[in-house]
Write a protein that holds these residues in place. Structure first.
Motif, PDB file in Angstrom:
ATOM      1  N   GLY A 106     -22.870   1.984   9.472  1.00 12.12           N
ATOM      2  CA  GLY A 106     -23.611   0.738   9.265  1.00 12.12           C
ATOM      3  C   GLY A 106     -24.912   0.982   8.526  1.00 12.12           C
ATOM      4  N   PHE A 107     -25.617   2.055   8.916  1.00 10.48           N
ATOM      5  CA  PHE A 107     -26.872   2.381   8.236  1.00 10.48           C
ATOM      6  C   PHE A 107     -26.622   2.714   6.758  1.00 10.48           C
ATOM      7  N   ILE A 108     -25.596   3.519   6.496  1.00 11.11           N
ATOM      8  CA  ILE A 108     -25.344   3.946   5.110  1.00 11.11           C
ATOM      9  C   ILE A 108     -25.082   2.733   4.229  1.00 11.11           C
ATOM     10  N   LEU A 109     -24.323   1.776   4.736  1.00 12.42           N
ATOM     11  CA  LEU A 109     -24.029   0.580   3.924  1.00 12.42           C
ATOM     12  C   LEU A 109     -25.268  -0.295   3.769  1.00 12.42           C
ATOM     13  N   SER A 110     -26.088  -0.385   4.819  1.00 12.79           N
ATOM     14  CA  SER A 110     -27.321  -1.156   4.677  1.00 12.79           C
ATOM     15  C   SER A 110     -28.247  -0.497   3.655  1.00 12.79           C
ATOM     16  N   VAL A 111     -28.306   0.836   3.671  1.00  6.84           N
ATOM     17  CA  VAL A 111     -29.152   1.539   2.693  1.00  6.84           C
ATOM     18  C   VAL A 111     -28.631   1.295   1.281  1.00  6.84           C
TER      19      VAL A 111
END
Lengths: 160, 288
Positions: A106-111
């Protein structure tokens, strides 16, 4: 009722039979076996289930799968190309920006959504954009460093 | 765990395969709690690896006609201390032990700890735990006297990890548990009404997000090898959390002179106590 859903997932077309009440998370995990998409809170508050729809982050646990009709969905499985990790994935590994790893997709896609929209965010902008993703290991310091490392890679390299 | 096995057997970290907990194949353990895995599981894993090493060393010792105690395992070889050319690879040792390829050795060990009961009079014991978690938090903060809002400017989490088997992980764990505890200190609270939990979802019960990170933060791993830990290591899971609330309460007292004795330290509690302190200083003359 089951109906046909047509959308694009990680650069490919998909036609599936889905129930009207199926969430996008259920369809991505149960039908397409995309295990990077994970449920956290189930109420849209933790960002763990984030996927990108037409480039924008959405909580797949709350989004009905039918809303993805004709849209382009991206999960972490669609980030790497030709056996090479995406620069944001590389940055997360290099900065060791993960502990238990549950929140990481989730973090990687938000970044990715952040840097696509704003290639040089301020510290406040990074914090604001990522505040919808929770990390219970509280590894936020390393995650912010990974954002900066990914930003530098995109600035200097040809890959985005 | 993989690092502990690799160190004991003299093989590469990447050669160790960890099996996820599964009652079909993994032995009994209690739970991952109380910062106990590195110490308890680590000790058991190290002893189990040592048994395999001893079995291989016996084979090598017989072949090379040396005392097994003079053998060292390193870089995937078992060799005679002081003369590294007199050696066998671990693969060769397996072949010598079984006479065929594809064989396995199994090591099993139990780490069982003891504690002496506390004296009911003094509450003291010679040994009430396997190890302690010495911890320190340094915090610099600002209190807004109008709103009661606390802003953390600088935050340092310090903890003793024994020998840090993986220093980066220890740093992450210290800071992570400290930030988690910062949430418990400043805003996390389960609210009950007539025995029912009112805020039982992440929508109503907020936990620390990236926006709650102090402006400047760092963790410091202190390494004092522990005598009975695996390679001197001990648990570090909760070490960073222990002193956070006290440090924050101390800093608030230092800043505005009030002592909050109940968690979480919310702006409401700060404001209430600030106005109580003001009333005490300047009694309202109208009411008297």
């Amino acid at each position: 009722m089951k109906r046909e859903l047509a959308f694009r997932i990680n650069g490919r077309s998909a036609q599936l039979q889905v129930e009207d009440a199926d969430t996008l998370l259920e369809v991505l995990r149960d039908q397409l076996k995309l295990w990077s998409v994970r449920e956290g809170c189930g109420v849209g508050a933790c960002g763990t289930c984030t996927v990108l729809m037409d480039g924008k982050p959405v909580s797949s646990c709350l989004l009905l799968a039918r809303r993805a009709e004709g849209r382009e969905i991206l999960t972490v499985e669609g980030l790497s190309a030709d056996g090479q990790l995406h620069v944001i994935q590389e940055a997360f590994i290099e900065e060791r920006a993960l502990q238990c790893g549950y929140c990481t997709p989730g973090f990687i896609l938000s970044v990715k959504a952040l840097l696509d929209e704003n290639p040089a965010p301020t510290d406040d902008e990074v914090r604001e954009f990522l505040s919808g993703n929770l990390c219970r290991c509280a590894g936020y310091g390393d995650i912010i460093r990974a954002v900066r490392a990914a930003q530098a890679k995109r600035h200097h390299g040809t890959r985005v | 765990m993989a690092q502990i096995v690799a160190e004991e057997l003299g093989v590469g970290f990447e050669q160790v395969h960890i099996v996820q907990p599964d009652t079909d194949i993994t032995p009994y353990d209690t739970i991952t709690a109380g910062s106990r895995s590195t110490y308890h599981m680590g000790n058991a894993v190290r002893m189990a690896a040592a048994k395999i090493k001893a079995e291989l060393a016996a084979v090598v010792a017989a072949k090379l006609e040396v005392n097994p105690e003079d053998l060292v395992a390193r870089d995937r070889r078992i060799f005679v201390r002081g003369s590294p050319d007199r050696s066998m690879t671990i693969g060769q040792a397996f072949l010598a032990r079984f006479g065929s390829l594809g064989t396995t050795l199994t090591g099993e060990a139990i780490c069982q700890t003891t504690a002496l009961p506390m004296d009911p009079e003094t509450g003291q014991s010679e040994k009430c735990t396997e190890y302690w978690f010495p911890s320190a938090t340094a915090v610099e903060l600002e209190v807004d006297k109008e709103t009661g809002q606390v802003s953390i400017l600088k935050f340092f989490a310090v903890g003793d990890a024994g020998t840090a088997i993986n220093p980066k992980h220890c740093e992450q764990q210290l800071l992570g548990s400290a930030i988690t505890h910062l949430g418990l200190t400043l805003f996390e609270e389960m609210v009950f009404e007539e025995g029912r939990l009112l805020n039982g979802s992440l929508l109503d019960y907020q936990i620390a997000s990236v926006k709650d990170m102090p402006e400047e933060f760092r963790s410091v791993v202190v390494q004092v090898p522990h005598e009975s830990g695996p390679f001197g290591a001990k648990g570090v899971g909760e070490t960073g959390a222990l002193t956070v609330s006290a440090a924050v309460a101390n800093a608030i007292e230092d800043a505005v002179g009030i002592r909050i004795r109940e968690l979480p330290i919310t702006p409401e509690k700060i404001l209430r106590q600030l106005s109580a302190a003001r009333r005490e200083k300047e009694p309202d003359t109208r009411s008297s």
